[in-house]
Design a protein around this motif. Structure first.
Motif, PDB file in Angstrom:
ATOM      1  N   LEU A   1      16.782  15.736  -7.152  1.00 46.59           N
ATOM      2  CA  LEU A   1      15.577  14.930  -7.017  1.00 46.59           C
ATOM      3  C   LEU A   1      14.804  15.334  -5.767  1.00 46.59           C
ATOM      4  O   LEU A   1      13.575  15.484  -5.793  1.00 46.59           O
ATOM      5  CB  LEU A   1      15.941  13.447  -6.956  1.00 46.59           C
ATOM      6  CG  LEU A   1      14.786  12.454  -6.812  1.00 46.59           C
ATOM      7  CD1 LEU A   1      13.767  12.612  -7.932  1.00 46.59           C
ATOM      8  CD2 LEU A   1      15.324  11.015  -6.769  1.00 46.59           C
ATOM      9  N   ARG A   2      15.531  15.560  -4.670  1.00 45.97           N
ATOM     10  CA  ARG A   2      14.872  15.990  -3.436  1.00 45.97           C
ATOM     11  C   ARG A   2      14.255  17.372  -3.611  1.00 45.97           C
ATOM     12  O   ARG A   2      13.172  17.653  -3.067  1.00 45.97           O
ATOM     13  CB  ARG A   2      15.901  15.999  -2.303  1.00 45.97           C
ATOM     14  CG  ARG A   2      15.337  15.940  -0.911  1.00 45.97           C
ATOM     15  CD  ARG A   2      14.633  14.648  -0.633  1.00 45.97           C
ATOM     16  NE  ARG A   2      13.193  14.851  -0.466  1.00 45.97           N
ATOM     17  CZ  ARG A   2      12.325  13.870  -0.278  1.00 45.97           C
ATOM     18  NH1 ARG A   2      12.718  12.617  -0.253  1.00 45.97           N
ATOM     19  NH2 ARG A   2      11.038  14.129  -0.139  1.00 45.97           N
TER      20      ARG A   2
ATOM     21  N   LEU B   1      11.025  16.970  -5.294  1.00 49.64           N
ATOM     22  CA  LEU B   1      10.036  16.358  -4.411  1.00 49.64           C
ATOM     23  C   LEU B   1       9.543  17.331  -3.344  1.00 49.64           C
ATOM     24  O   LEU B   1       8.343  17.383  -3.040  1.00 49.64           O
ATOM     25  CB  LEU B   1      10.636  15.118  -3.742  1.00 49.64           C
ATOM     26  CG  LEU B   1      11.044  13.973  -4.674  1.00 49.64           C
ATOM     27  CD1 LEU B   1      11.777  12.887  -3.898  1.00 49.64           C
ATOM     28  CD2 LEU B   1       9.832  13.399  -5.399  1.00 49.64           C
TER      29      LEU B   1
ATOM     30  N   TYR C   1      16.932   6.504  -5.682  1.00 49.69           N
ATOM     31  CA  TYR C   1      15.836   6.988  -4.858  1.00 49.69           C
ATOM     32  C   TYR C   1      15.651   6.120  -3.617  1.00 49.69           C
ATOM     33  O   TYR C   1      14.817   6.420  -2.762  1.00 49.69           O
ATOM     34  CB  TYR C   1      14.529   7.021  -5.661  1.00 49.69           C
ATOM     35  CG  TYR C   1      14.038   5.661  -6.100  1.00 49.69           C
ATOM     36  CD1 TYR C   1      13.174   4.910  -5.295  1.00 49.69           C
ATOM     37  CD2 TYR C   1      14.460   5.100  -7.301  1.00 49.69           C
ATOM     38  CE1 TYR C   1      12.734   3.658  -5.685  1.00 49.69           C
ATOM     39  CE2 TYR C   1      14.026   3.841  -7.695  1.00 49.69           C
ATOM     40  CZ  TYR C   1      13.169   3.131  -6.889  1.00 49.69           C
ATOM     41  OH  TYR C   1      12.748   1.885  -7.272  1.00 49.69           O
TER      42      TYR C   1
ATOM     43  N   TRP D   1      12.596   6.829  -0.945  1.00 54.27           N
ATOM     44  CA  TRP D   1      11.781   7.909  -1.497  1.00 54.27           C
ATOM     45  C   TRP D   1      10.742   7.422  -2.511  1.00 54.27           C
ATOM     46  O   TRP D   1      10.169   8.221  -3.239  1.00 54.27           O
ATOM     47  CB  TRP D   1      12.692   8.939  -2.176  1.00 54.27           C
ATOM     48  CG  TRP D   1      13.731   9.538  -1.303  1.00 54.27           C
ATOM     49  CD1 TRP D   1      13.799   9.490   0.061  1.00 54.27           C
ATOM     50  CD2 TRP D   1      14.880  10.289  -1.727  1.00 54.27           C
ATOM     51  NE1 TRP D   1      14.918  10.177   0.506  1.00 54.27           N
ATOM     52  CE2 TRP D   1      15.591  10.662  -0.555  1.00 54.27           C
ATOM     53  CE3 TRP D   1      15.363  10.675  -2.975  1.00 54.27           C
ATOM     54  CZ2 TRP D   1      16.766  11.417  -0.616  1.00 54.27           C
ATOM     55  CZ3 TRP D   1      16.533  11.427  -3.032  1.00 54.27           C
ATOM     56  CH2 TRP D   1      17.228  11.793  -1.861  1.00 54.27           C
ATOM     57  N   GLU D   2      10.472   6.137  -2.573  1.00 55.28           N
ATOM     58  CA  GLU D   2       9.611   5.614  -3.629  1.00 55.28           C
ATOM     59  C   GLU D   2       8.231   6.263  -3.634  1.00 55.28           C
ATOM     60  O   GLU D   2       7.726   6.658  -4.692  1.00 55.28           O
ATOM     61  CB  GLU D   2       9.467   4.095  -3.502  1.00 55.28           C
ATOM     62  CG  GLU D   2       8.569   3.498  -4.574  1.00 55.28           C
ATOM     63  CD  GLU D   2       8.556   1.983  -4.572  1.00 55.28           C
ATOM     64  OE1 GLU D   2       7.584   1.404  -5.085  1.00 55.28           O
ATOM     65  OE2 GLU D   2       9.527   1.371  -4.068  1.00 55.28           O
TER      66      GLU D   2
ATOM     67  N   ASP E   1       7.317   9.126  -2.537  1.00 59.81           N
ATOM     68  CA  ASP E   1       7.438  10.516  -2.994  1.00 59.81           C
ATOM     69  C   ASP E   1       7.618  10.576  -4.504  1.00 59.81           C
ATOM     70  O   ASP E   1       7.006  11.402  -5.188  1.00 59.81           O
ATOM     71  CB  ASP E   1       8.622  11.200  -2.306  1.00 59.81           C
ATOM     72  CG  ASP E   1       8.402  11.408  -0.817  1.00 59.81           C
ATOM     73  OD1 ASP E   1       7.226  11.424  -0.387  1.00 59.81           O
ATOM     74  OD2 ASP E   1       9.388  11.548  -0.088  1.00 59.81           O
ATOM     75  N   VAL E   2       8.483   9.701  -5.032  1.00 54.15           N
ATOM     76  CA  VAL E   2       8.770   9.710  -6.469  1.00 54.15           C
ATOM     77  C   VAL E   2       7.499   9.429  -7.271  1.00 54.15           C
ATOM     78  O   VAL E   2       7.295  10.004  -8.351  1.00 54.15           O
ATOM     79  CB  VAL E   2       9.872   8.690  -6.804  1.00 54.15           C
ATOM     80  CG1 VAL E   2      10.004   8.499  -8.315  1.00 54.15           C
ATOM     81  CG2 VAL E   2      11.204   9.141  -6.212  1.00 54.15           C
ATOM     82  N   LYS E   3       6.636   8.589  -6.756  1.00 53.10           N
ATOM     83  CA  LYS E   3       5.391   8.261  -7.455  1.00 53.10           C
ATOM     84  C   LYS E   3       4.529   9.497  -7.685  1.00 53.10           C
ATOM     85  O   LYS E   3       3.718   9.539  -8.618  1.00 53.10           O
ATOM     86  CB  LYS E   3       4.595   7.224  -6.674  1.00 53.10           C
ATOM     87  CG  LYS E   3       5.180   5.828  -6.691  1.00 53.10           C
ATOM     88  CD  LYS E   3       4.320   4.891  -5.849  1.00 53.10           C
ATOM     89  CE  LYS E   3       4.869   3.478  -5.825  1.00 53.10           C
ATOM     90  NZ  LYS E   3       4.045   2.579  -4.973  1.00 53.10           N
TER      91      LYS E   3
ATOM     92  N   LEU F   1       5.759  12.544  -8.246  1.00 52.50           N
ATOM     93  CA  LEU F   1       6.525  13.560  -8.957  1.00 52.50           C
ATOM     94  C   LEU F   1       5.881  13.869 -10.304  1.00 52.50           C
ATOM     95  O   LEU F   1       5.547  12.967 -11.072  1.00 52.50           O
ATOM     96  CB  LEU F   1       7.965  13.070  -9.160  1.00 52.50           C
ATOM     97  CG  LEU F   1       8.979  14.075  -9.705  1.00 52.50           C
ATOM     98  CD1 LEU F   1       9.117  15.253  -8.752  1.00 52.50           C
ATOM     99  CD2 LEU F   1      10.329  13.393  -9.900  1.00 52.50           C
TER     100      LEU F   1
ATOM    101  N   LEU G   1      13.277   3.176 -11.336  1.00 57.02           N
ATOM    102  CA  LEU G   1      13.000   4.607 -11.224  1.00 57.02           C
ATOM    103  C   LEU G   1      12.263   5.104 -12.465  1.00 57.02           C
ATOM    104  O   LEU G   1      11.275   5.851 -12.363  1.00 57.02           O
ATOM    105  CB  LEU G   1      14.304   5.380 -11.028  1.00 57.02           C
ATOM    106  CG  LEU G   1      14.200   6.914 -11.025  1.00 57.02           C
ATOM    107  CD1 LEU G   1      13.226   7.400  -9.951  1.00 57.02           C
ATOM    108  CD2 LEU G   1      15.581   7.532 -10.822  1.00 57.02           C
TER     109      LEU G   1
ATOM    110  N   LEU H   1       8.265   6.672 -12.898  1.00 55.00           N
ATOM    111  CA  LEU H   1       7.972   7.951 -13.540  1.00 55.00           C
ATOM    112  C   LEU H   1       7.136   7.787 -14.803  1.00 55.00           C
ATOM    113  O   LEU H   1       6.964   8.737 -15.568  1.00 55.00           O
ATOM    114  CB  LEU H   1       9.282   8.669 -13.872  1.00 55.00           C
ATOM    115  CG  LEU H   1      10.140   9.043 -12.657  1.00 55.00           C
ATOM    116  CD1 LEU H   1      11.522   9.507 -13.096  1.00 55.00           C
ATOM    117  CD2 LEU H   1       9.454  10.116 -11.823  1.00 55.00           C
TER     118      LEU H   1
END
Length: 288
Positions: free
Chosen positions: A124-125, A128, A144, A201-202, A204-206, A208, A230, A234
Motif C-alpha cells: 500500500l505504501r 502511495l 491504513y 494514511w487516510e 494519501d489513500v484518498k 490513490l 478503506l 477507494l
C-alpha cells in the motif's frame, strides 16, 4: 505487519516449504542489503510480499498457483529469510522503497503487487509513494490507520518484548535461512518498533488511483469496520445494477478466518485474486 506475531511463529514452525513452480532464486544488492528473491511462472509481472517474521516458503501454495498465469517475483524483506539485515529501522516507507529499488534493478517498470500483512502495508505504501510502479494492488490483512486495529491487539502491543520470540522455535526456524544466525534479536526489536510507528494514511489513500483488492479475515487483526472504511475511501460500497460500472477496487472477507489463517486459504485467495487481476466481474442477470 502482524501484528500478533506469537501465532505467526507457530505458523512458521508448522508451514512446510511448498513446491514453488520451479522458482529461480537470486540475490541482489538493494539499498545496502543483499535481497533474496525468486522468480517463477510466466505472464505479466506480479510482485509478492510476505508478512512479518515470514519468508517466501511460509507464503505457501499461493505463489506457485499464481505463477501459473503470472511471472511472480517473490521478495524477502530486510532481515527476513535469506535477505540480510542492515543498520536501518524497518518501516513501511523503507520497505516500499526497497521494493521500488528492486523493480528498478531488475527492469520492471510497473507490476501488479500482492502483499500479506506487513507486506500488504508495504505494498500500500508502495502504491502511495511510487504510484507509477503499481498497476493493481492486492492487500490482504492490511490497515491504513492505527485506529483500525482490533482493541485486543492494541492492548497487546505495549506488552511485546523480544523475549516473546527469542529462544523459541520461531528463532530456530528463522536461523535456517538467515545469513546471520545471530541476528534474530535485532530483527525482532525492529519489528516491535514497527508496531509503534505512526500510521495515519487516510489523506494519501484518498488520492490513490490504482485499483485495490482488499482481503480480510472476519476475525483478522484489523476490524471489519476499518476494512469497509478503506473500501469506501477507494470508491467502493456503492450499489450496483444502476447502469454505471462498478468501482475498480474490491473487498473480500474470508469467513471463520483469523489473521494467520488468511494466507492458508489458498483456493479462496486465488478465486478472489485472479479475477481481480484479470479485470473480470461476475455477470448479473440484468446484463451489466
Amino acid at each position: 505487519m502482524f501484528r500478533n506475531a506469537i501465532t505467526v511463529g507457530a505458523m512458521l514452525v508448522t508451514t512446510a516449504a511448498f513446491a514453488q513452480s520451479e522458482p529461480v532464486g537470486a540475490t541482489l544488492e538493494v539499498n545496502g542489503m543483499q535481497m533474496y528473491y525468486e522468480v517463477s511462472g510466466q505472464g505479466d509481472p506480479l510482485i509478492v510480499l510476505h508478512g512479518a517474521y515470514m519468508n517466501i516458503p511460509t507464503m505457501g501454495e499461493i505463489i506457485p498457483i499464481l505463477a501459473e498465469t503470472h511471472t511472480v517475483y517473490a521478495l524477502e524483506f530486510q532481515g527476513h529469510g535469506r535477505t540480510t539485515d542492515i543498520d536501518r529501522p524497518i518501516t513501511y516507507p523503507n520497505l516500499a522503497d526497497d521494493v521500488a529499488t528492486f523493480m528498478d534493478s531488475v527492469g520492471i517498470e510497473k507490476a501488479d503487487v500482492f502483499g500479506y500483512s506487513m507486506g500488504a502495508a508495504a505494498g500500500l505504501r508502495l502504491a502511495l509513494d511510487h504510484p507509477e510502479k503499481v498497476d493493481q494492488l492486492v492487500a490482504a490483512s492490511v490497515a491504513y490507520d492505527a485506529s483500525g486495529w482490533q482493541p485486543a491487539f492494541v492492548e497487546f502491543i505495549p506488552q511485546m518484548v523480544p523475549e516473546f520470540f527469542v529462544g523459541t522455535p520461531m528463532e530456530e526456524e528463522w536461523k535456517k535461512l538467515a545469513p546471520n544466525p545471530d541476528g534474530f534479536r535485532g530483527v525482532v526489536e525492529k519489528l516491535i518498533a514497527l508496531e509503534h510507528e505512526p500510521m495515519a494514511w487516510e489523506e494519501d489513500v484518498k488520492q490513490l488511483k490504482a485499483p485495490v483488492l482488499i482481503i480480510a479475515g472476519d476475525a483478522d487483526v484489523s476490524t471489519l469496520e476499518h476494512n469497509v472504511a478503506l473500501f469506501r475511501l477507494l470508491g467502493g460500497g456503492v450499489m450496483g445494477d444502476m447502469g454505471v460500472p462498478l468501482p475498480t477496487s474490491r473487498l473480500a472477507v474470508l469467513p471463520a478466518t483469523s489473521h494467520t489463517a488468511v494466507i492458508n486459504q489458498t483456493d479462496l485467495l486465488h478465486g478472489f485474486i485472479e479475477p481481480f487481476l484479470q479485470g473480470e466481474t461476475p455477470a448479473s442477470f440484468m446484463g451489466q
